[in-house]
Design a protein around this motif. Structure first.
Motif, PDB file in Angstrom:
ATOM      1  N   GLU A 186      47.599  24.290 -11.313  1.00  0.00           N
ATOM      2  CA  GLU A 186      46.704  25.330 -11.818  1.00  0.00           C
ATOM      3  C   GLU A 186      45.299  25.090 -11.285  1.00  0.00           C
ATOM      4  OE1 GLU A 186      47.983  26.631 -16.152  1.00  0.00           O
ATOM      5  OE2 GLU A 186      47.623  24.460 -16.049  1.00  0.00           O
ATOM      6  N   TYR A 187      44.568  26.204 -11.099  1.00  0.00           N
ATOM      7  CA  TYR A 187      43.197  26.141 -10.596  1.00  0.00           C
ATOM      8  C   TYR A 187      42.317  27.023 -11.472  1.00  0.00           C
ATOM      9  CZ  TYR A 187      45.492  23.968  -6.671  1.00  0.00           C
ATOM     10  OH  TYR A 187      46.239  23.111  -5.892  1.00  0.00           O
ATOM     11  N   TYR A 188      41.178  26.458 -11.896  1.00  0.00           N
ATOM     12  CA  TYR A 188      40.265  27.140 -12.815  1.00  0.00           C
ATOM     13  C   TYR A 188      38.845  27.149 -12.270  1.00  0.00           C
ATOM     14  CZ  TYR A 188      43.879  26.598 -16.383  1.00  0.00           C
ATOM     15  OH  TYR A 188      45.047  26.656 -17.085  1.00  0.00           O
ATOM     16  N   ILE A 189      38.158  28.254 -12.500  1.00  0.00           N
ATOM     17  CA  ILE A 189      36.707  28.326 -12.374  1.00  0.00           C
ATOM     18  C   ILE A 189      36.222  28.705 -13.763  1.00  0.00           C
ATOM     19  CG2 ILE A 189      34.732  29.544 -11.395  1.00  0.00           C
ATOM     20  CD1 ILE A 189      36.267  29.763  -8.769  1.00  0.00           C
TER      21      ILE A 189
ATOM     22  N   LEU B  87      38.330  23.483 -10.862  1.00  0.00           N
ATOM     23  CA  LEU B  87      39.144  22.438 -11.471  1.00  0.00           C
ATOM     24  C   LEU B  87      40.583  22.630 -11.011  1.00  0.00           C
ATOM     25  CD1 LEU B  87      39.715  20.128 -13.524  1.00  0.00           C
ATOM     26  CD2 LEU B  87      39.995  21.925 -15.259  1.00  0.00           C
ATOM     27  N   ALA B  88      41.146  21.594 -10.395  1.00  0.00           N
ATOM     28  CA  ALA B  88      42.536  21.599  -9.947  1.00  0.00           C
ATOM     29  C   ALA B  88      43.344  20.734 -10.902  1.00  0.00           C
ATOM     30  CB  ALA B  88      42.613  21.053  -8.526  1.00  0.00           C
TER      31      ALA B  88
ATOM     32  N   PHE C 129      47.271  15.606 -13.856  1.00  0.00           N
ATOM     33  CA  PHE C 129      46.237  14.968 -13.043  1.00  0.00           C
ATOM     34  C   PHE C 129      45.159  16.007 -12.779  1.00  0.00           C
ATOM     35  CE2 PHE C 129      50.026  12.531 -12.402  1.00  0.00           C
ATOM     36  CZ  PHE C 129      49.554  11.250 -12.590  1.00  0.00           C
ATOM     37  N   TYR C 130      43.901  15.560 -12.796  1.00  0.00           N
ATOM     38  CA  TYR C 130      42.750  16.448 -12.715  1.00  0.00           C
ATOM     39  C   TYR C 130      41.876  16.106 -11.522  1.00  0.00           C
ATOM     40  CZ  TYR C 130      44.178  17.677 -17.418  1.00  0.00           C
ATOM     41  OH  TYR C 130      44.907  18.111 -18.502  1.00  0.00           O
ATOM     42  N   SER C 131      41.317  17.157 -10.910  1.00  0.00           N
ATOM     43  CA  SER C 131      40.449  16.963  -9.751  1.00  0.00           C
ATOM     44  C   SER C 131      39.478  18.134  -9.689  1.00  0.00           C
ATOM     45  CB  SER C 131      41.328  16.920  -8.492  1.00  0.00           C
ATOM     46  OG  SER C 131      40.704  16.299  -7.425  1.00  0.00           O
ATOM     47  N   CYS C 132      38.184  17.857  -9.558  1.00  0.00           N
ATOM     48  CA  CYS C 132      37.180  18.919  -9.447  1.00  0.00           C
ATOM     49  C   CYS C 132      36.608  18.950  -8.041  1.00  0.00           C
ATOM     50  CB  CYS C 132      36.046  18.704 -10.447  1.00  0.00           C
ATOM     51  SG  CYS C 132      36.488  19.219 -12.116  1.00  0.00           S
ATOM     52  N   ILE C 133      36.403  20.174  -7.549  1.00  0.00           N
ATOM     53  CA  ILE C 133      35.854  20.393  -6.220  1.00  0.00           C
ATOM     54  C   ILE C 133      34.645  21.305  -6.368  1.00  0.00           C
ATOM     55  CG2 ILE C 133      36.355  21.220  -3.895  1.00  0.00           C
ATOM     56  CD1 ILE C 133      39.249  20.806  -6.182  1.00  0.00           C
TER      57      ILE C 133
END
Length: 169
Positions: free
Chosen positions: A110-113, A148-149, A160-164
C-alpha cells in the motif's frame, strides 16, 4: 596462575566481551531503495541517523500504522520531517523499487500520501524475489509530498514501513 584459575577468569570475563561486540545486522525484511527512502538515506549516510543506518530493512510494526518508523521507538528519527531528508523530483508516475532481504508471504503493498491511499497491489500470499517494483500514479498531487510505502505480510500481524520524500511536478 593455575590452569583452573585461568579458566575461571576467562569464564567470568566472557559475558562482558559479548556485550562489547558490535551487534550484527539483521538479515530480514525490506525497504524502498529507489527512490531513496529515509532509511535508504540513513544506510548510505546521506543523512546522519542512529541504529537504522545498520538495519534499513527492519522498520517493522503492526499493520495499520501511518508512521515512517512503524511505531518502533528505536527508529523514531524516521518520523522527523525536519531532519534534512533529500527530496526526489518525480513526475506524475513514480516507479518504486523495494529491496527485499527476506521474502515474506505478502498480502498487499500500500502507498499513502497523508491519509489517502494512492495505490494498492494485492500479491495474494506470494513471496517476492530480491526486488519488487511498483508504478504509482500521482495525478492530483503536486509539490513536496511524503509517500508512505507499506508492505503487509500475509502470515503475521506485521507490516514493513518506508517513507520517501518526493517533489511531484
Amino acid at each position: 596462575m593455575s590452569l583452573k584459575r585461568k579458566l575461571l577468569s576467562a569464564a567470568a570475563i566472557a559475558p562482558f566481551v559479548f556485550v562489547l561486540l558490535p551487534a550484527s545486522t539483521a538479515h530480514a525484511h525490506g525497504y524502498v531503495s529507489s527512490p531513496a527512502s529515509r532509511q535508504a538515506q540513513c544506510a548510505a549516510r546521506v543523512v546522519s541517523c542512529g541504529a537504522i543506518q545498520w538495519e534499513p530493512q527492519s522498520v517493522e510494526g503492526p499493520k495499520g500504522l501511518r508512521s515512517c518508523s512503524g511505531g518502533n521507538a528505536g527508529f523514531a528519527e524516521l518520523d522527523d520531517d525536519n531532519k534534512g531528508w533529500q527530496v526526489t523530483p518525480v513526475g506524475r508516475s513514480l516507479n518504486l523499487t523495494w529491496r527485499i532481504t527476506a521474502a515474506h508471504a505478502t498480502s498487499t503493498w500500500e502507498y499513502y500520501i497523508g491519509s489517502t491511499r494512492v495505490a494498492v497491489f494485492n500479491d495474494g500470499g506470494a513471496r517476492p524475489g530480491s526486488t519488487v517494483n511498483h508504478t504509482i500514479n500521482l495525478n492530483g498531487y503536486s509539490g513536496k509530498q511524503k509517500l508512505l510505502a507499506v508492505w503487509n505480510i500475509a502470515d503475521t500481524a506485521n507490516a514493513f514501513y518506508s517513507c520517501i520524500d518526493i517533489n511531484v511536478s
